[in-house]
Design an enzyme around this catalytic site. Structure first.
Site, mmCIF file in Angstrom:
data_model
loop_
_atom_site.group_PDB
_atom_site.id
_atom_site.type_symbol
_atom_site.label_atom_id
_atom_site.label_comp_id
_atom_site.label_asym_id
_atom_site.label_seq_id
_atom_site.Cartn_x
_atom_site.Cartn_y
_atom_site.Cartn_z
ATOM 1 N N HIS A 157 119.916 37.741 20.240
ATOM 2 C CA HIS A 157 119.175 38.916 19.806
ATOM 3 C C HIS A 157 118.214 39.381 20.901
ATOM 4 C CE1 HIS A 157 115.902 40.815 17.245
ATOM 5 N NE2 HIS A 157 116.974 41.481 16.871
ATOM 6 N N GLU A 189 123.169 40.800 22.756
ATOM 7 C CA GLU A 189 122.847 42.042 22.050
ATOM 8 C C GLU A 189 121.910 42.954 22.839
ATOM 9 O OE1 GLU A 189 119.738 42.623 19.494
ATOM 10 O OE2 GLU A 189 120.746 44.068 18.211
ATOM 11 N N ASP A 241 120.064 46.499 22.487
ATOM 12 C CA ASP A 241 119.803 47.745 21.764
ATOM 13 C C ASP A 241 119.849 48.848 22.807
ATOM 14 O OD1 ASP A 241 119.286 46.650 19.137
ATOM 15 O OD2 ASP A 241 117.386 45.904 19.925
ATOM 16 N N HIS A 293 114.809 48.400 22.695
ATOM 17 C CA HIS A 293 114.858 48.396 21.230
ATOM 18 C C HIS A 293 114.277 49.657 20.618
ATOM 19 C CE1 HIS A 293 113.215 47.588 17.185
ATOM 20 N NE2 HIS A 293 114.347 46.939 17.015
ATOM 21 N N GLU A 343 123.723 47.793 20.002
ATOM 22 C CA GLU A 343 123.280 48.573 18.834
ATOM 23 C C GLU A 343 122.822 49.947 19.290
ATOM 24 O OE1 GLU A 343 119.987 47.147 16.367
ATOM 25 O OE2 GLU A 343 119.882 49.148 15.439
HETATM 26 O O1 G3P Z 1 120.853 44.439 15.282
HETATM 27 C C1 G3P Z 1 120.454 43.322 14.551
HETATM 28 C C2 G3P Z 1 118.984 43.367 14.504
HETATM 29 O O2 G3P Z 1 118.600 43.403 15.852
HETATM 30 C C3 G3P Z 1 118.497 44.579 13.792
HETATM 31 O O3 G3P Z 1 117.148 44.691 13.900
HETATM 32 O O4 G3P Z 1 115.246 45.938 14.726
HETATM 33 O O5 G3P Z 1 115.911 43.867 15.880
HETATM 34 O O6 G3P Z 1 117.274 45.901 16.110
HETATM 35 P P1 G3P Z 1 116.366 45.115 15.224
HETATM 36 CA CA CA Z 2 119.342 45.278 17.189
#
Ligand code: G3P
Ligand code: CA
Length: 283
Positions: A20, A47, A49, A62, A139
């Site tokens: 994450h 991951e 963003d 993010h 994401e």
């Molecule tokens: O994408 C999974 C998780 O990361 C969603 O929450 O706010 O950390 O992007 P966030």
């Molecule tokens: Ca995310």
């Protein structure tokens, strides 16, 4: 063998550990160093963003604002909007590159930069060739806000993933969004056959809502509290519809992480602490 017929092996051979924001428990989130550390710790997927700059370059960040995790306020005073926020969409890539990605209050470090998504993918592919199977889970952040600003983030990300081969490789690419419309656009308008993951928030979906999700997505990403609230039933119901279940967000608590793998049977999870999650899964 990748499911697109390529000879790349799939990282998807057991419940997944998705790093994450990289190894964000240890280093500033969404930096190449953070992603590399997570890969070295054994993450299956990294991951990023993704938001766009003013010149429509996808970067790993993010928030749609820059001030939480960079020194933008000091470097560019007076560049905030009326709401006091420093929007990435108002800064050219060269300006974003001049910022220090500090990781905000969690780390407060210096010497790190915000990478582009292209750089992040390039490094991942390089590491994959050295370390073994490694996927990406981008994401797309706030597609509606970008769309209102004339910034077609969904198409731009789809084009980049087509160029890298990830757009048609469901075993090496999980594309996520909180906005179902973006997932539909990815598949219907841009021909993306990567795994599509719909992020959830708020109340658990009803049975009918879950069926609707299964018609447009391959996976769900619920907050872990949503699984807890249904005593794990959400995992069973979603999996019965063929949906992959990857909840967010796990931290240092190894016993909690183990419980989600073992008791709830999730297909993977998003963790800030890749090493903890790998231990919990392989325990
Ligand atoms: O994408 C999974 C998780 O990361 C969603 O929450 O706010 O950390 O992007 P966030
Ligand atoms: Ca995310």
């Amino acid at each position: 063998m990748g499911s697109d017929g390529s000879d790349r092996p799939s990282p998807w051979h057991k419940p997944l550990v998705v790093a994450h924001r990289g190894a964000s428990g240890y280093l500033p989130e969404h930096t190449l160093e953070s992603y590399a550390l997570a890969a070295g710790m054994g993450a299956d997927f990294l991951e990023p963003d993704v938001v766009l700059t003013r010149d429509h370059v996808p970067i790993c960040l993010h928030d749609v604002h820059l001030e939480r995790v960079t020194n933008v306020e000091r470097c560019f005073p007076g560049r905030s909007r009326e709401d006091g926020r420093f929007y990435a969409l108002d800064f050219a890539l060269d300006e974003v590159r001049s910022l220090s990605a500090t990781g905000g209050q969690r780390h407060g470090m210096h010497g790190f930069q915000i990478p582009t998504l292209e750089e992040m993918i390039s490094m991942t592919v390089h590491l994959e060739s050295k370390l073994g199977p490694l996927g990406i889970a981008p994401e797309i952040k706030s597609p509606s806000l970008h769309g209102e600003a004339g910034a077609p983030i969904v198409r731009i990300v789809a084009d980049l993933l087509k160029a890298s081969g990830h757009a048609t490789d469901p075993s090496r690419c999980i594309l996520q969004s909180f906005e179902p419309k973006a997932l539909v656009e990815l598949r219907q308008d841009h021909g993306v056959t990567a795994t599509l993951l719909e992020l959830l928030s708020g109340d658990p979906p009803s049975a009918a809502e879950l069926v609707a999700i299964a018609a447009r997505a391959d996976a769900i990403g619920p907050p872990k509290s949503m699984i807890e609230a249904t005593a794990g039933q959400l995992v069973k119901d979603a999996q019965a519809l063929g949906l992959v279940v990857i909840p967010y967000t796990f931290r240092e608590d190894e016993s909690e992480t183990r419980r989600y793998f073992r008791d709830y049977g999730v297909d993977g999870l998003f963790s800030d602490f890749t090493d903890v999650a790998v231990r919990a899964r392989d325990h």
